[in-house]
Design an enzyme around this catalytic site. Structure first.
Site, PDB file in Angstrom:
ATOM      1  N   GLU A   9      13.188  10.261  25.928  1.00 44.77           N
ATOM      2  CA  GLU A   9      13.614   9.064  25.208  1.00 44.77           C
ATOM      3  C   GLU A   9      15.075   8.743  25.470  1.00 44.77           C
ATOM      4  O   GLU A   9      15.457   7.568  25.565  1.00 44.77           O
ATOM      5  CB  GLU A   9      13.375   9.259  23.707  1.00 44.77           C
ATOM      6  CG  GLU A   9      13.536   7.994  22.862  1.00 44.77           C
ATOM      7  CD  GLU A   9      14.968   7.752  22.415  1.00 44.77           C
ATOM      8  OE1 GLU A   9      15.253   6.651  21.913  1.00 44.77           O
ATOM      9  OE2 GLU A   9      15.817   8.672  22.560  1.00 44.77           O
ATOM     10  N   HIS A  21      25.159  10.244  18.187  1.00 44.58           N
ATOM     11  CA  HIS A  21      25.478  10.640  19.563  1.00 44.58           C
ATOM     12  C   HIS A  21      26.862  11.289  19.663  1.00 44.58           C
ATOM     13  O   HIS A  21      27.448  11.353  20.741  1.00 44.58           O
ATOM     14  CB  HIS A  21      25.358   9.463  20.540  1.00 44.58           C
ATOM     15  CG  HIS A  21      23.959   9.198  20.957  1.00 44.58           C
ATOM     16  ND1 HIS A  21      23.636   8.535  22.119  1.00 44.58           N
ATOM     17  CD2 HIS A  21      22.772   9.509  20.375  1.00 44.58           C
ATOM     18  CE1 HIS A  21      22.320   8.448  22.235  1.00 44.58           C
ATOM     19  NE2 HIS A  21      21.774   9.024  21.172  1.00 44.58           N
ATOM     20  N   HIS A  55      10.973  12.165  19.433  1.00 50.40           N
ATOM     21  CA  HIS A  55      11.267  12.704  20.760  1.00 50.40           C
ATOM     22  C   HIS A  55      11.955  14.060  20.682  1.00 50.40           C
ATOM     23  O   HIS A  55      12.768  14.319  19.796  1.00 50.40           O
ATOM     24  CB  HIS A  55      12.077  11.714  21.602  1.00 50.40           C
ATOM     25  CG  HIS A  55      13.467  11.431  21.138  1.00 50.40           C
ATOM     26  ND1 HIS A  55      14.558  12.170  21.553  1.00 50.40           N
ATOM     27  CD2 HIS A  55      13.969  10.470  20.314  1.00 50.40           C
ATOM     28  CE1 HIS A  55      15.657  11.681  21.014  1.00 50.40           C
ATOM     29  NE2 HIS A  55      15.333  10.653  20.251  1.00 50.40           N
TER      30      HIS A  55
END
Length: 386
Positions: free
Chosen positions: A223, A324, A72
């Protein structure tokens, strides 16, 4: 065919170029153009969906039973929630990430009249003003704001600048590529996966490799918000290999080196037979690997299956420390993934029944059910042995 040689200089340069293109979910046009040009340079014809997901097919011996490689293009980001009276911006996250990692981030906000630079700051960011209160402020998106680097000291100033609710905010990657192979940056999820798939495609072309079926190179654009590969698979695709990040953290078995197989994520186990085949390819081609299970994770595979695609799916990952957040990976993992992709796409199709969308029971797969043979030493079998 053994694993192909991967041009790691190309992989690194491509990753750097991708990281320098802002592409939070909802603002991906520029990166779509970049990847489309690169795919065409690598000899493929590009098709785009209405919103910009990419499909490029490398022809094989037959089109039915095709294989898909998906990664993605979109990343985490933020969006303007409202304009504050103090001339700053309240934000909401795009994708799931902590405001802890937003504090101090340099940013770009995209407006209808142009882009502005800025910084995400805690509501109390000046130690000279708030003293120890800067350390007791709670963590959360309600406790940060974006300071725009322009004459903006009131809501009216923001209006004059053309900043509006809903404008997209991208987060600077702050990338470092170290000589020892480590790469530190935001948005390695999943710019690194995109670079891996392009490097694998380059290696296949340079080797003149032939594949038993068509290979669909897919790049999705949503995504991070759960949409992913929900509307890009063609009916002839029988299996889909997703390339994304793993998570190296306490209690996880992922690594920043080699291939990390996700055996399951929060949506359940990945396909038994496809994952087994990929593991065997690693064993046969001396590619380092490990297996892991991700409890709080979903990928393009999940969105495809939830949308009704009847395909086998597997997830291969490069282990990321602080996923993340402010992420770190190693080139060894990226090279290993690209090598595995080259091995996979040229490998024979083992389940011939998958050429058809539906078929009878004949040729359907079987999973082992017999008890494993125990290998015990003579001493351990002797009841007299203490």
């Amino acid at each position: 065919m053994m694993r192909l040689t991967i041009d790691t200089d190309y992989l690194s340069e491509t990753l750097q170029a991708l990281l320098n293109i802002p592409s939070p979910t909802g603002y991906t046009d520029t990166v779509v153009h970049f990847v489309s040009v690169e795919l065409e340079r690598l000899g493929l014809q590009v098709e785009l969906t209405r919103r910009g997901a990419i499909r490029a097919v490398r022809k094989g011996a037959r089109d039915s039973g095709a294989r898909a490689i998906v990664s993605h293009l979109d990343t985490l980001g933020a969006q303007v929630k409202f304009l504050k009276d103090n001339g700053r911006l309240s934000l909401v996250p795009i994708g799931h990430w902590s405001a802890r990692f937003a504090e101090g981030a340099r940013t770009t906000i995209f407006t209808g009249s142009g882009a502005y630079r800025g910084t995400i700051l805690p509501l109390k960011s000046s130690g000279h003003t708030f003293n120890d209160e800067i350390d007791t402020l709670p963590v959360g998106w309600d406790h940060v704001e974006m300071r725009v680097d322009a004459l903006a000291y009131s809501k009216d100033d923001l209006d004059r600048l053309g900043i509006e609710v809903g404008d997209i905010v991208s987060i600077d990657p702050q990338s470092e590529f170290l000589d020892n192979g480590f790469i530190i940056s935001r948005h390695l999820d999943n710019k690194a996966g995109v670079a891996v798939t392009l490097a694998a495609l380059k290696a296949l072309n340079e080797a003149g490799a032939e594949t038993p079926v068509d290979i669909h190179w897919l790049f999705t654009i949503a995504e991070e918000v759960g949409v992913g590969a929900s509307s890009i698979l063609m009916p002839e695709v029988a299996s889909m290999l997703t390339v994304d990040n793993g998570t190296t953290a306490p209690g996880q078995n992922s690594s920043e080196f080699g291939v990390t197989f996700s055996m399951a994520d929060q949506t359940g186990p990945f396909d038994y037979h496809l994952t087994k085949k990929l593991v065997e390819l690693c064993q046969e081609n001396d590619i380092r690997y490990q297996k892991d299970v991700f409890r709080y994770y979903r990928s393009d595979s999940a969105s495809a299956l939830e949308a009704g695609a009847d395909v086998r799916t597997a997830l291969i990952t490069f282990g990321v420390d602080s996923s993340h957040g402010y992420e770190r990976i190693h080139m060894h993992a990226l090279r290993s993934l690209a090598e595995l992709i080259t091995c996979y796409v040229v490998s024979p199709v083992d389940i011939k029944r998958d050429y058809q969308e539906t078929a009878g029971v004949s040729g359907f797969t079987r999973q082992p059910t017999e008890e494993a043979e125990q290998s015990l030493t003579a001493d351990s079998e002797d009841p007299e042995t203490p």
